[in-house]
Design an enzyme around this catalytic site. Sequence first.
Site, PDB file in Angstrom:
ATOM      1  CB  ILE A 180     -10.613 -49.467  48.325  1.00 53.59           C
ATOM      2  CG1 ILE A 180     -10.751 -48.181  47.510  1.00 53.59           C
ATOM      3  CG2 ILE A 180     -10.372 -50.859  47.637  1.00 53.59           C
ATOM      4  CD1 ILE A 180      -9.893 -48.022  46.417  1.00 53.59           C
ATOM      5  CB  ALA A 183     -15.249 -51.569  50.040  1.00 51.80           C
ATOM      6  CG  HIS A 184     -10.953 -56.675  49.067  1.00 56.67           C
ATOM      7  ND1 HIS A 184     -11.167 -57.165  47.820  1.00 56.67           N
ATOM      8  CD2 HIS A 184      -9.973 -57.342  49.699  1.00 56.67           C
ATOM      9  CE1 HIS A 184     -10.507 -58.280  47.881  1.00 56.67           C
ATOM     10  NE2 HIS A 184      -9.550 -58.141  49.005  1.00 56.67           N
ATOM     11  CB  VAL A 185     -12.195 -56.967  54.469  1.00 55.07           C
ATOM     12  CG1 VAL A 185     -12.639 -57.914  55.514  1.00 55.07           C
ATOM     13  CG2 VAL A 185     -10.985 -56.919  54.040  1.00 55.07           C
ATOM     14  CB  ALA A 188     -14.319 -61.075  51.010  1.00 52.75           C
TER      15      ALA A 188
END
Lengths: 242, 335
Positions: A180, A183-185, A188
Amino acid sequence: MTEKRVDSAPGDEIESEAPLRVFRYRGFTRANHWLTAGCMIVLLLSGAAFFHPSLFWLTGLFGGGQTTRWLHPLVGVLLFFSFMGLFLQMWRLNLPRREDVEWSLKIGDVLKGNEENLPELGKYNAGQKGVFWGMSGLIMVLIVSGVMIWEEYFPNLVSIPVRRAAVVVHALAALGSLFIFIAHVYAAIWTRGTISAMTRGTVTGGWAFRHHRKWFKELARRKRDEPSEGAAEANGAAVKPR
Amino acid sequence: MTTLAPEPLTAASNPPTQPLESNLLPTDVRRISATAHVPPPTRQLTEVAKLIDVSKCIGCKACQSACIQWNDTHPAVEENVGIYENPHDLTPDMFTLMRFAEWENPETNELEWLIRKDGCMHCEDPGCLKSCPAPGAIVQYTNGVVDFISDNCIGCGYCVKGCPFDVPRIHKTAHVSKKCTLCSDRIAVGQGPACAKACPTQCITFGPKEEMKALAAERVEDLKERGYDNAGLYDPQGVGGTHVMYVLHHADKPSIYSGLPDDPRISPLVEAWKGPAKKLGLMAAGAAFLGSALHGIFAKPNEVSEHEEEEAEELYEDIVHEAPEAAEASGEAAR
Ligand code: HEM
Ligand code: SF4
Ligand code: SF4
Ligand code: SF4
């Protein structure tokens, strides 16, 4: 009267008109976010050192195996409370909405960047919501299983067979949180113009228009309705004689 | 030049008087925690074992005292809670503990007092070593001794989860794991363990594992002749056999001896945690990392166009300059 917030959080507003910039995160939220991110990075690196012998050298980053062993759970507790801060600020706008279904079904268009085919969204899209709830769940699992295997302060909290299960659960949840996190970084960075939301606190009007139009419209309407701001004067018709 | 000490054959012999070099060399290690490739040992030492004949034990605790003295540990003085066990459990300062169980034999209706010397079993397949994340914190020598190397230990307590016998204990102030060493420092100079040396009834004996098994067989036969039909040797194969073995009068029910595991093996959870799945997890993590980095470099980014910036400004102007009635309506519609 200023419109009630439905798709925005307290503090969100149109910051400037030329160039058009939209305020997305207050200083407190940004500090809270970066503290959480820092904890997460320390935890992923120190946890990785225990996870596999080929990564044990990572303990060198923290001053050796003993200090890493001492530090990891403490940072884990800090992360828990720090994330709790984010959670309380963000959970409401991360609740699922009708448009999330359509957005998720059109995931192909999302990945191709064809945002003109996507529904208008509030402050968060379904992907961001997935990151939010996924992390929330996994951090709960990590803190609970982490305390169970915390030798220094809770050596006999649970029986050894339970500790064996807890350490497996902890490692799996950590792996999940790594995915996660990546995926988040990734999202962004891939979605250009996003990072400034967490550094300066603002995004461009175009960014808000493209990715979170419902949120943007609500903020524009709130700007119009603000009694003292220039918007009200410019909009002559809105100023009624009392 | 000093000569290497001989391999110890028994605990009963007296120490030689001339200085001897350690006979346990770094090259005698066959397993190292968190280390995949251990250099093959240059020689194979004789496999040793400590045999504890439970039927001969009188519960005097001379072995416990000898262990404390030799290892220079300082177990706390605890309260008497009405049982003979002292301290109440293995501790980082008490590597061996006499456990006392009162058992009513359903066949004879007699009360039997079962005394077992608890401590590390020196497993052939040690769960502690398998679990340990710190390279070199646990080693196994080719004679079978499993030893904790405190300098490399990080005090995480994984060995506690890995051990099927609930043996390792983490020291509260030193933050390292402690357990019986089988007196590896005595074995290294040709001596048997301190506990075996101190034992007044020769309930504890020490020597090559094959000889200890032969001795055990004699003892089992003797016990059988005296009516203990289920007497036998406890050398559990679930962990590949152990280098500390028991002669039990009731070998069919090890658990009556203060919870000695009937069929000890490394927990499947520990095997799963430390097994091939771990490598898979590592590879998945690496792939996710690399994949996203490569994709990030080569894929088309999701960019906001100039046109969209203009559209945003137009939309903003429209909303801000909307008539109030229309504004109300659009406000409602957005909800
Ligand atoms: C996002 C947060 C976290 C991540 C990514 C993470 C990751 C990891 C990983 C990968 C391991 C090694 C597991 C293995 O050896 O297979 C580990 C061990 C451990 N974790 Fe976490 N963890 C997190 C949060 C926590 C929390 C909140 C706590 C607790 C209070 C905690 C306490 C522990 C403990 C006690 C260990 C055993 C090693 C040690 O003593 O330091 N962790 N963690
Ligand atoms: S009894 Fe426990 S501590 Fe001793 S060698 Fe076996 S697994 Fe390791
Ligand atoms: S406490 Fe020490 S010996 Fe036990 S698993 Fe951790 S590093 Fe290894
Ligand atoms: S072998 Fe040594 S360390 Fe182990 S119980 Fe006997 S005296 Fe103690």
